[in-house]
Design an enzyme around this catalytic site. Structure first.
Site, PDB file in Angstrom:
ATOM      1  N   ARG A 175      -2.297  -7.594  -6.593  1.00  0.00           N
ATOM      2  CA  ARG A 175      -2.729  -6.193  -6.780  1.00  0.00           C
ATOM      3  C   ARG A 175      -2.109  -5.574  -8.038  1.00  0.00           C
ATOM      4  NH1 ARG A 175      -5.109  -8.503  -3.905  1.00  0.00           N
ATOM      5  NH2 ARG A 175      -5.505  -8.213  -1.685  1.00  0.00           N
ATOM      6  N   SER A 223      -5.503   0.018   2.222  1.00  0.00           N
ATOM      7  CA  SER A 223      -4.051  -0.148   2.360  1.00  0.00           C
ATOM      8  C   SER A 223      -3.327   0.716   1.335  1.00  0.00           C
ATOM      9  CB  SER A 223      -3.662  -1.607   2.152  1.00  0.00           C
ATOM     10  OG  SER A 223      -4.150  -2.367   3.231  1.00  0.00           O
ATOM     11  N   GLU A 293       0.198   0.697  -3.296  1.00  0.00           N
ATOM     12  CA  GLU A 293      -0.931  -0.003  -3.925  1.00  0.00           C
ATOM     13  C   GLU A 293      -1.862   1.045  -4.539  1.00  0.00           C
ATOM     14  OE1 GLU A 293      -2.998  -2.971  -1.530  1.00  0.00           O
ATOM     15  OE2 GLU A 293      -4.894  -2.327  -2.408  1.00  0.00           O
TER      16      GLU A 293
HETATM   17  C1  LIG Z   1     -11.791   1.019   3.651  1.00  0.00           C
HETATM   18  C2  LIG Z   1     -11.165   0.382   2.439  1.00  0.00           C
HETATM   19  C3  LIG Z   1     -10.891  -0.971   2.434  1.00  0.00           C
HETATM   20  C4  LIG Z   1     -10.294  -1.565   1.314  1.00  0.00           C
HETATM   21  N1  LIG Z   1     -10.051  -2.919   1.329  1.00  0.00           N
HETATM   22  C5  LIG Z   1      -9.509  -3.510   0.262  1.00  0.00           C
HETATM   23  C6  LIG Z   1      -9.261  -4.921   0.251  1.00  0.00           C
HETATM   24  O1  LIG Z   1      -9.546  -5.634   1.195  1.00  0.00           O
HETATM   25  N2  LIG Z   1      -8.704  -5.451  -0.851  1.00  0.00           N
HETATM   26  C7  LIG Z   1      -8.369  -4.715  -1.934  1.00  0.00           C
HETATM   27  O2  LIG Z   1      -7.869  -5.258  -2.921  1.00  0.00           O
HETATM   28  N3  LIG Z   1      -8.600  -3.366  -1.955  1.00  0.00           N
HETATM   29  C8  LIG Z   1      -9.159  -2.757  -0.898  1.00  0.00           C
HETATM   30  N4  LIG Z   1      -9.400  -1.410  -0.929  1.00  0.00           N
HETATM   31  C9  LIG Z   1      -8.973  -0.616  -2.096  1.00  0.00           C
HETATM   32  C10 LIG Z   1     -10.038  -0.468  -3.205  1.00  0.00           C
HETATM   33  O3  LIG Z   1     -11.350  -0.572  -2.676  1.00  0.00           O
HETATM   34  C11 LIG Z   1      -9.832  -1.502  -4.316  1.00  0.00           C
HETATM   35  O4  LIG Z   1      -8.574  -1.342  -4.939  1.00  0.00           O
HETATM   36  C12 LIG Z   1     -10.924  -1.389  -5.394  1.00  0.00           C
HETATM   37  O5  LIG Z   1     -10.789  -2.475  -6.281  1.00  0.00           O
HETATM   38  C13 LIG Z   1     -10.874  -0.093  -6.190  1.00  0.00           C
HETATM   39  O6  LIG Z   1     -12.064  -0.025  -6.960  1.00  0.00           O
HETATM   40  P1  LIG Z   1     -12.656   1.366  -7.446  1.00  0.00           P
HETATM   41  O7  LIG Z   1     -13.840   1.070  -8.266  1.00  0.00           O
HETATM   42  O8  LIG Z   1     -12.853   2.268  -6.284  1.00  0.00           O
HETATM   43  O9  LIG Z   1     -11.443   1.866  -8.350  1.00  0.00           O
HETATM   44  P2  LIG Z   1     -10.858   3.352  -8.446  1.00  0.00           P
HETATM   45  O10 LIG Z   1     -10.223   3.708  -7.150  1.00  0.00           O
HETATM   46  O11 LIG Z   1     -11.882   4.256  -8.993  1.00  0.00           O
HETATM   47  O12 LIG Z   1      -9.707   3.102  -9.522  1.00  0.00           O
HETATM   48  C14 LIG Z   1      -8.575   2.307  -9.171  1.00  0.00           C
HETATM   49  C15 LIG Z   1      -7.767   2.021 -10.446  1.00  0.00           C
HETATM   50  O13 LIG Z   1      -8.548   1.222 -11.318  1.00  0.00           O
HETATM   51  C16 LIG Z   1      -8.703   1.877 -12.572  1.00  0.00           C
HETATM   52  N5  LIG Z   1     -10.045   1.569 -13.054  1.00  0.00           N
HETATM   53  C17 LIG Z   1     -11.223   1.805 -12.431  1.00  0.00           C
HETATM   54  N6  LIG Z   1     -12.230   1.357 -13.192  1.00  0.00           N
HETATM   55  C18 LIG Z   1     -11.685   0.834 -14.304  1.00  0.00           C
HETATM   56  C19 LIG Z   1     -12.227   0.202 -15.479  1.00  0.00           C
HETATM   57  N7  LIG Z   1     -13.544   0.027 -15.645  1.00  0.00           N
HETATM   58  N8  LIG Z   1     -11.370  -0.222 -16.437  1.00  0.00           N
HETATM   59  C20 LIG Z   1     -10.023  -0.066 -16.278  1.00  0.00           C
HETATM   60  N9  LIG Z   1      -9.461   0.539 -15.209  1.00  0.00           N
HETATM   61  C21 LIG Z   1     -10.294   0.970 -14.226  1.00  0.00           C
HETATM   62  C22 LIG Z   1      -8.516   3.358 -12.274  1.00  0.00           C
HETATM   63  O14 LIG Z   1      -8.110   4.075 -13.427  1.00  0.00           O
HETATM   64  C23 LIG Z   1      -7.432   3.295 -11.222  1.00  0.00           C
HETATM   65  O15 LIG Z   1      -6.156   3.132 -11.812  1.00  0.00           O
HETATM   66  C24 LIG Z   1      -9.985  -0.786   0.182  1.00  0.00           C
HETATM   67  C25 LIG Z   1     -10.290   0.579   0.181  1.00  0.00           C
HETATM   68  C26 LIG Z   1     -10.874   1.167   1.290  1.00  0.00           C
HETATM   69  C27 LIG Z   1     -11.226   2.628   1.248  1.00  0.00           C
END
Ligand SMILES: Cc1cc2nc3c(=O)[nH]c(=O)nc-3n(C[C@H](O)[C@H](O)[C@H](O)COP(=O)(O)OP(=O)(O)OC[C@H]3O[C@@H](n4cnc5c(N)ncnc54)[C@H](O)[C@@H]3O)c2cc1C
Length: 301
Positions: A175, A223, A293
């Site tokens: 992560r 998480s 995280e």
């Molecule tokens: C119900 C639930 C279950 C989940 N299960 C998991 C799981 O099993 N495994 C897991 O790893 N995560 C899980 N997550 C967390 C989350 O979905 C992941 O971390 C996901 O990768 C975040 O993606 P996002 O597009 O929503 O990023 P955001 O939340 O929008 O951004 C997260 C970070 O990434 C950066 N970012 C976003 N886009 C870019 C880009 N294009 N370039 C550079 N930086 C960028 C943002 O600035 C920020 O720092 C879960 C979340 C929820 C709500």
């Protein structure tokens, strides 16, 4: 909105950039104050032009689906760039290689890989974010993670210049991804294996397993803490007696102790105070320092 001087935009963007947009609409916790500027590009060229004309002193925050983001109640000073619904191309390049733009939801990658007979990509199915967020976080599940499949990434820098980078340009961990400063992902080439028997049953099974153990459908960010080496954050939190602990309208999930739920009216300050309480309690009870995280950004109200 402050620092008005920095927020002058070239005419082609002035009408397309939204101002004072509540970030609670763009995060899965549904909390967070206003972003000064909020921009959804038409495509990566449009995004490069936007970055080129943006005054250098305006900070930028790129977001995907906001599923790992706690935005404080005072909001974001600067520009938020939203890739979801914008950078949405997904293509098969060869028998085992695909190209995915940053705004593509992870679930779509999983489903499309099954259709193309590629695997193992099922783990993407339950991650409710975009590829961009998955690249930034090295998102993963069920023993797999994003960067295991990355051949190369395409990035834009703060001046809107495009670069192609390989995994060796990044320090990749659990992560955690550290790469060149002030660059953001616009897409990636991912490599999978031929999986001719792949079908959507595996995806359905993994989603079912999640429903059994996680509060899916409630407002959360998944998480909150990473697992310390050899330990499970959720077990540490549960055995510290914190399940159900509540601050304002936020509480530690009864179903999965590493999830914090917004029951509807929580503020970011409630969630952040709860995160601090959980961290302090686990440190006192177990002597283990938990690391978040979720990414915490923005200004306090
Ligand atoms: C119900 C639930 C279950 C989940 N299960 C998991 C799981 O099993 N495994 C897991 O790893 N995560 C899980 N997550 C967390 C989350 O979905 C992941 O971390 C996901 O990768 C975040 O993606 P996002 O597009 O929503 O990023 P955001 O939340 O929008 O951004 C997260 C970070 O990434 C950066 N970012 C976003 N886009 C870019 C880009 N294009 N370039 C550079 N930086 C960028 C943002 O600035 C920020 O720092 C879960 C979340 C929820 C709500």
């Amino acid at each position: 909105m402050n620092a008005q001087r920095s927020h002058e935009l070239a005419p082609e963007f002035a009408s397309r950039v939204l101002r004072d947009v509540p970030m609670s609409k763009h995060t899965s916790w549904h909390v967070g104050g206003p972003a000064d500027l909020f921009f959804t590009p038409r495509d990566s060229m449009d995004l490069a032009s936007f970055l080129r004309q943006l005054a250098r002193d305006v900070p930028v925050l790129w977001i995907g689906l906001g599923s790992n983001l706690l935005v404080r109640d005072g909001g974001i000073r600067g520009a938020v760039i939203s890739t979801h619904g914008a950078l949405g191309a997904l293509a098969c390049l060869s028998a085992t290689r695909i190209r995915v733009e940053a705004g593509v939801p992870c679930g779509r990658i999983a489903r499309q890989c099954v259709k193309w007979g590629l695997g193992p990509a099922e783990f993407f199915a339950g991650i409710p974010g975009t590829l961009g967020g998955a690249l930034a976080m090295n998102a993963g599940a069920w023993g797999s993670d994003t960067w295991r499949h990355v051949i190369e990434v395409e990035v834009l820098d703060r001046r809107g210049m495009r670069h192609t980078r390989q995994p060796e340009h990044y320090e990749i961990g659990y992560r955690s991804v550290k790469g060149p400063d002030d660059e953001w992902f616009i897409g990636a080439q991912l490599e999978f294996e031929r999986a001719p028997g792949a079908n959507s049953d595996a995806i359905r099974d993994l989603l079912e397993k999640r429903k059994e153990s996680q509060p899916i459908g409630e407002w959360s960010c998944g998480s909150v803490f990473t697992n310390p080496p050899g330990r499970h954050a959720a077990r540490l939190i549960e055995s510290a007696g914190l399940k159900g602990f509540r601050i304002g309208d936020a509480s530690v999930s009864e179903k999965h102790a590493n999830f914090i739920i917004n029951h509807g009216a929580a503020r970011a300050a409630d969630v952040e105070a709860l995160i601090a309480h959980v961290r302090d309690t686990v440190a006192r009870v177990h002597g283990v320092e938990l690391t978040t995280e979720v990414r915490i950004v923005g200004e306090a109200a």
